[in-house]
Scaffold this active site. Sequence first.
Site, mmCIF file in Angstrom:
data_model
loop_
_atom_site.group_PDB
_atom_site.id
_atom_site.type_symbol
_atom_site.label_atom_id
_atom_site.label_comp_id
_atom_site.label_asym_id
_atom_site.label_seq_id
_atom_site.Cartn_x
_atom_site.Cartn_y
_atom_site.Cartn_z
ATOM 1 N N ARG A 57 -20.223 -39.915 -66.522
ATOM 2 C CA ARG A 57 -21.053 -39.340 -67.581
ATOM 3 C C ARG A 57 -20.407 -38.182 -68.321
ATOM 4 O O ARG A 57 -20.381 -38.147 -69.550
ATOM 5 C CB ARG A 57 -22.365 -38.768 -67.003
ATOM 6 C CG ARG A 57 -23.455 -39.710 -66.773
ATOM 7 C CD ARG A 57 -24.165 -39.331 -65.487
ATOM 8 N NE ARG A 57 -23.271 -39.625 -64.383
ATOM 9 C CZ ARG A 57 -23.186 -40.839 -63.827
ATOM 10 N NH1 ARG A 57 -24.001 -41.767 -64.198
ATOM 11 N NH2 ARG A 57 -22.294 -41.093 -62.879
ATOM 12 N N THR A 58 -19.945 -37.198 -67.554
ATOM 13 C CA THR A 58 -19.498 -35.956 -68.198
ATOM 14 C C THR A 58 -18.273 -36.235 -69.064
ATOM 15 O O THR A 58 -18.199 -35.816 -70.222
ATOM 16 C CB THR A 58 -19.202 -34.890 -67.129
ATOM 17 O OG1 THR A 58 -20.290 -34.856 -66.208
ATOM 18 C CG2 THR A 58 -19.020 -33.523 -67.747
ATOM 19 N N LYS A 86 3.309 -32.761 -59.777
ATOM 20 C CA LYS A 86 4.715 -32.366 -59.555
ATOM 21 C C LYS A 86 4.823 -30.873 -59.277
ATOM 22 O O LYS A 86 5.922 -30.323 -59.283
ATOM 23 C CB LYS A 86 5.554 -32.699 -60.799
ATOM 24 C CG LYS A 86 5.526 -34.156 -61.211
ATOM 25 C CD LYS A 86 6.354 -34.310 -62.513
ATOM 26 C CE LYS A 86 6.092 -35.643 -63.170
ATOM 27 N NZ LYS A 86 6.745 -35.733 -64.484
ATOM 28 N N ARG A 107 -12.628 -30.648 -65.640
ATOM 29 C CA ARG A 107 -13.247 -30.724 -64.312
ATOM 30 C C ARG A 107 -12.132 -30.630 -63.285
ATOM 31 O O ARG A 107 -11.080 -31.259 -63.434
ATOM 32 C CB ARG A 107 -14.032 -32.028 -64.127
ATOM 33 C CG ARG A 107 -14.527 -32.227 -62.704
ATOM 34 C CD ARG A 107 -15.421 -33.436 -62.564
ATOM 35 N NE ARG A 107 -16.716 -33.219 -63.199
ATOM 36 C CZ ARG A 107 -17.734 -34.079 -63.122
ATOM 37 N NH1 ARG A 107 -17.593 -35.206 -62.437
ATOM 38 N NH2 ARG A 107 -18.873 -33.819 -63.727
ATOM 39 N N HIS A 135 -21.764 -26.390 -62.983
ATOM 40 C CA HIS A 135 -21.675 -27.503 -63.936
ATOM 41 C C HIS A 135 -22.599 -27.120 -65.091
ATOM 42 O O HIS A 135 -23.698 -27.655 -65.245
ATOM 43 C CB HIS A 135 -22.137 -28.784 -63.242
ATOM 44 C CG HIS A 135 -21.802 -30.054 -63.969
ATOM 45 N ND1 HIS A 135 -21.414 -30.097 -65.295
ATOM 46 C CD2 HIS A 135 -21.809 -31.352 -63.543
ATOM 47 C CE1 HIS A 135 -21.198 -31.350 -65.641
ATOM 48 N NE2 HIS A 135 -21.425 -32.132 -64.600
HETATM 49 N N1 CP Z 1 -23.662 -35.737 -63.614
HETATM 50 C C1 CP Z 1 -22.324 -35.851 -63.591
HETATM 51 O O1 CP Z 1 -21.602 -34.850 -63.568
HETATM 52 O O2 CP Z 1 -21.871 -37.126 -63.562
HETATM 53 P P1 CP Z 1 -20.353 -37.555 -63.534
HETATM 54 O O3 CP Z 1 -19.784 -37.123 -62.196
HETATM 55 O O4 CP Z 1 -20.339 -39.053 -63.701
HETATM 56 O O5 CP Z 1 -19.640 -36.843 -64.645
#
Ligand code: CP
Length: 336
Positions: A57-58, A86, A107, A135
């Site tokens: 999603r993100t 590396k 991320r 998040h």
């Molecule tokens: N909710 C969320 O962060 O989903 P993903 O891990 O798929 O990005």
Amino acid sequence: MEFTGSHILSIEQFERFDIERVFTVADTMEPYAQRRKVTRVLEGAILGNMFFEPSTRTRVSFGCAFNLLGGEVRETTGFETSAIAKGESLYDTARVLSGYSDVICMRHPAVGSVSEFAEASRVPVINGGDGPNEHPTQALLDLYTIRQELTAKQRGVDGLRIAMIGDLKHGRTVHSLCKLLTLYNNIQLTLVSPVELAMPEYIVDLLRSAGHSVFISQDLNHSIANVDIAYSTRIQEERFGSKDEADHYRGRFRLNQAIYTQYCEPNTVIMHPLPRDSRADANELDNDLNLHPNLAIFRQTDNGILVRMALFALVLNVVEQIEGSSRDVNWYRGQR
Ligand code: CP
């Protein structure tokens, strides 16, 4: 806060007024997210989408949101396809990638890694999840959804009653959402988890300092009895030392149609940041709820586009230009 050129790293940087600003801009993104209208306001801009942990999603919604504003997206997924494998440092990676991009979403599994990266970046960085820490964009889309669901019931966020369920120790989405709720008034939170996976004490302290009522529970059924929102989360297997350790907690709190009907008020909205673990030994949110009108999980994912478009537009300072550069789409759209 001044959005233009800012990093978005933590919910702690926002005031309530800023949240309302994001949501007001997000509301205006609906015709573009629905592909009824097109804007090219970010034409020529490049998003560096750097995901060093799995994501559906993100990662994809950041990319779609940037594309919908007219920008281009370049991605790295996983350590193995990056020079970090590396031995390259976050500092060098940030210096390099910020020369290729106008904004970076990232991320990474380590707490604080995205902030460290941002310190070296020459362009704004948006936190797509730093380990079990935060998040922030998920919390924004969650609160946007909560607000939308409550508005339909002539309610506001102040006075919200919410149960958060599952792995509250490692769940970064609930950490950010709790911090976000400290900006609102008179919230009642019931935190349902195994004792070992409880919400970090400092977050409980933040909630209580904001004047909110916080109840700690290990009992799902009675905790969801008097709430507006039942927010389920996954056991964060990737944060445990072994799969066996995660297995110990998996499947502890399961919400299905029968439990919902027996214990919840008829208006209770069911949320989950996703992914939900649909394997038989977990099944925290049963498929038998998939068609329930109060299941908001796919409204959350749709809202992720609106909120992320709003953040890009604010950080890159194009909000006022969108309307003027907009036109109707000219392809066949089918039935939606
Ligand atoms: N909710 C969320 O962060 O989903 P993903 O891990 O798929 O990005």
